[in-house]
Design a protein around this motif. Sequence first.
Motif, PDB file in Angstrom:
ATOM      1  N   ALA A  52       0.820  -1.238   0.016  1.00  0.00           N
ATOM      2  CA  ALA A  52       0.014  -0.135  -0.016  1.00  0.00           C
ATOM      3  C   ALA A  52       0.855   1.281  -0.119  1.00  0.00           C
ATOM      4  O   ALA A  52       0.479   2.421  -0.532  1.00  0.00           O
ATOM      5  CB  ALA A  52      -0.920   0.068   1.342  1.00  0.00           C
ATOM      6  N   ASP A  53       2.091   1.350   0.405  1.00  0.00           N
ATOM      7  CA  ASP A  53       3.057   2.414   0.458  1.00  0.00           C
ATOM      8  C   ASP A  53       3.586   2.642  -0.775  1.00  0.00           C
ATOM      9  O   ASP A  53       4.574   3.614  -0.609  1.00  0.00           O
ATOM     10  CB  ASP A  53       4.015   2.378   1.781  1.00  0.00           C
ATOM     11  CG  ASP A  53       4.773   1.190   1.785  1.00  0.00           C
ATOM     12  OD1 ASP A  53       4.264   0.236   1.172  1.00  0.00           O
ATOM     13  OD2 ASP A  53       5.439   1.080   2.673  1.00  0.00           O
ATOM     14  N   THR A  54       3.779   1.656  -1.806  1.00  0.00           N
ATOM     15  CA  THR A  54       4.423   1.928  -2.731  1.00  0.00           C
ATOM     16  C   THR A  54       3.931   3.121  -3.893  1.00  0.00           C
ATOM     17  O   THR A  54       2.937   3.201  -3.659  1.00  0.00           O
ATOM     18  CB  THR A  54       4.716   0.764  -3.683  1.00  0.00           C
ATOM     19  OG1 THR A  54       3.283   0.258  -3.967  1.00  0.00           O
ATOM     20  CG2 THR A  54       5.390  -0.637  -2.856  1.00  0.00           C
ATOM     21  N   PRO A  55       4.836   3.795  -4.514  1.00  0.00           N
ATOM     22  CA  PRO A  55       4.368   4.804  -5.251  1.00  0.00           C
ATOM     23  C   PRO A  55       3.034   4.375  -6.478  1.00  0.00           C
ATOM     24  O   PRO A  55       2.259   4.871  -6.916  1.00  0.00           O
ATOM     25  CB  PRO A  55       5.618   5.299  -6.260  1.00  0.00           C
ATOM     26  CG  PRO A  55       6.864   4.996  -5.243  1.00  0.00           C
ATOM     27  CD  PRO A  55       6.296   3.512  -4.490  1.00  0.00           C
ATOM     28  N   GLU A  56       3.345   3.112  -6.894  1.00  0.00           N
ATOM     29  CA  GLU A  56       2.391   2.696  -7.875  1.00  0.00           C
ATOM     30  C   GLU A  56       1.026   2.547  -6.945  1.00  0.00           C
ATOM     31  O   GLU A  56       0.117   2.594  -7.788  1.00  0.00           O
ATOM     32  CB  GLU A  56       2.930   1.429  -8.487  1.00  0.00           C
ATOM     33  CG  GLU A  56       4.258   1.565  -9.326  1.00  0.00           C
ATOM     34  CD  GLU A  56       5.394   1.258  -8.482  1.00  0.00           C
ATOM     35  OE1 GLU A  56       6.405   1.455  -9.262  1.00  0.00           O
ATOM     36  OE2 GLU A  56       5.210   1.289  -7.323  1.00  0.00           O
TER      37      GLU A  56
END
Length: 741
Positions: free
Chosen positions: A454-458
């Motif tokens: 959930a915290d990834t840029p994508e």
Amino acid sequence: MTSPGDAAPVKPPPSFSPGVPRVASKTRYPNQRRDSSPSLDADLGDSRLRSSPTPPLSATTSDLPIRSASPRPQSFRSSTPQLARSSLGSPVEGRFEGSEEIRSLIIRSFSPVVGVCASADTDELVRQKGFAGGFWELIRPFGENIPGKIVIRDSVGASRGWEDFGVRFVDLAGKTPTPNDSSAGRSSSLAQVEDVLDKQLGSTDDPLGGSLRPKDFLSFPTTSPLYKVFLRQLLSISSATPHETFRHPVASIIAISSRNTAPLETLRQLYADTNNGNKKVPDWVHPEYLRYYVLVHDEDRDDIAESTKLYDQMKRHFGLHCHLLRLRSNQCVVTDDDSAQVPECEWQSPAERLSGRIEPLVDLDTNGLLYLFESDVMAIKAFVRELVAQSVIPYMENRVAVWNDQVASRRRGISGRFMSMSRRWAGFGSGSRSSLTAGGASGNYDLSHGYYKADTPEAVLRKMADFAFMLRDWKLSASTYELLRSDYANDKAWRYHAGAYEMCAVSMLLNPSAIGTKMKLDGVDQMFDTACYSYLTRCSDAPNALRCLTLAMELLKSRGGSAVESAARWAMRAMDLGLVGPIGQGLFSERVSACYAARAPVSGMKWGSRHRKAGMWSVFAADAWLRLGKPSLASASLEEAERLYADVLDADGSFPMPEMQTFIDNLRHAVKVEYLEARGLDTRDETTTAEALGTEETSEKLDRRRNRKSLIANPLDLGGLGPAQGPRDNDNAANDDFERA
């Protein structure tokens, strides 16, 4: 917007020809009800809930207002038997309707989700009012249509009011689906949609119980009730999945009642349950969402002064996102003076529909339905409006602004593009997961689990795009989806890839100023083609593929002009791929006819319309309804076909081609025989036949046809006489005959 360049153009299946429509099979015997195709059984599986009834759908089929009136078609004397019909109406209604109703239905299907987490004492208080599901079941129907106008600001600061805004309340204690759902489970959801339509159609379109006469169908409403049921059920299939965040909670309601002995401690415990406890969201759902605290006061048994003091303490401890909801704990009955019926939930999944009771679309008997006091209804509506207008919408606007400034702007800049190219070609600079994964893709995508954290840029950018879409800022959402398409393709995240292409095209079509040239419209078609290919070939996701094709059909149809022909091709694609069942085949045949009928002629000219193609597909729809044993719907489709063919008919109402006239006569006669046999009448007596049909016009037509060869004597000819076999033997020849007519 340029056409997709990171994926090769997708070729249609060998059996699909965009310019050649599918021709329905020949007419069956009257007692032959269904003819399921093998491809449908293979795609949808055999798990069909045939024994489960459906709940009432009266509130979900005619509740939307008609935004624009359509001109009445040219009147002419029909030669189709006018059969008695039930209150369901005909799916061919509204050929030239305005598209605002369908557009609103599609937009409202992508509404923000608000979770509900209530204490045990709160659920017990609500159960005393007759709601077995507790607090969530009580407030669920009131979130789908927020009273009044909701004002939303877009990314450039412009404000606009919306009167059809709503939210979805979900129970956080319910079972959360896993991201890797099996293809069999996904296919069974389409089978459930077909079962809902089958049970609803079987409970209302009974010729023996028809209460309306043909004169009641002289003016049609905008959209068929049955098709609206299908569209709602299709758009209600989606559950919480990693690749799109429309079903992820935007906020959650944490509720306690005035009966609670330790209110503040209970609120903290409920918050801990949603953060780290048994009600925690999965890893692919962003854990940072708005918490809204509610104190439910019992008007019948508790002191309002004590509840007010407790409410002030809640605001000091938890902030301004709090509300005091005053309800009566006594159960309301219909005999009470201030009783009000609880509205029905519009967005129920097919499984929920099948687990309820069978009710007709129009039912005046209200026994068995829940009621609330008028004061409770007003209190719940005020609570929901305050929640949405003062908390949920500002929170979503703030998150979109923050993510757009901190994440999207960097990705759009020169440095972001350089890092994206470096990750694509060199495999470095990808953030927390720069190492190459087992599948050869570089980036943040976890191939072993099939999702981004959930915290990834994508994942953050996808959530930002979905937030902008739900806030109806379609320009921002389209640009963000376009930004993500290449990243998902590089990481081989095919479900994300398909979803980004689908929603980018949908955002462009919903944006009034996005489509202006033919080139851009071709780019939208390419996006839908790529999304459909990825859903089916790479992900085996039939429900999302059908949703993609249906949205393409409806939104392109609403554009008008040359876009309606593209809409018809996407509807034919859905039928050709076997994504719809027998009832869906009839509905989609009618939508193809509606698409072609919406094509207006060239200004000042008599050419350019597609009424003959529309009439041809109405004939195919009549054959599909007849094979399902629905003569009233088949009769309505034939009437619509005659209206569309009005320009090519002779003075006596016959077709200039004898073969085509014979084919229509055979189909019309089969409809008549099916209807009369369902009523247990002797079809060999023409006088009795005319009286049973109930119109003088039908009697006159039977008199004019006394010298024609009767089809009753040879029942084998009823399903395959002459031209009735033509479409199955030679598709191209049949299409040419229809076009020349």
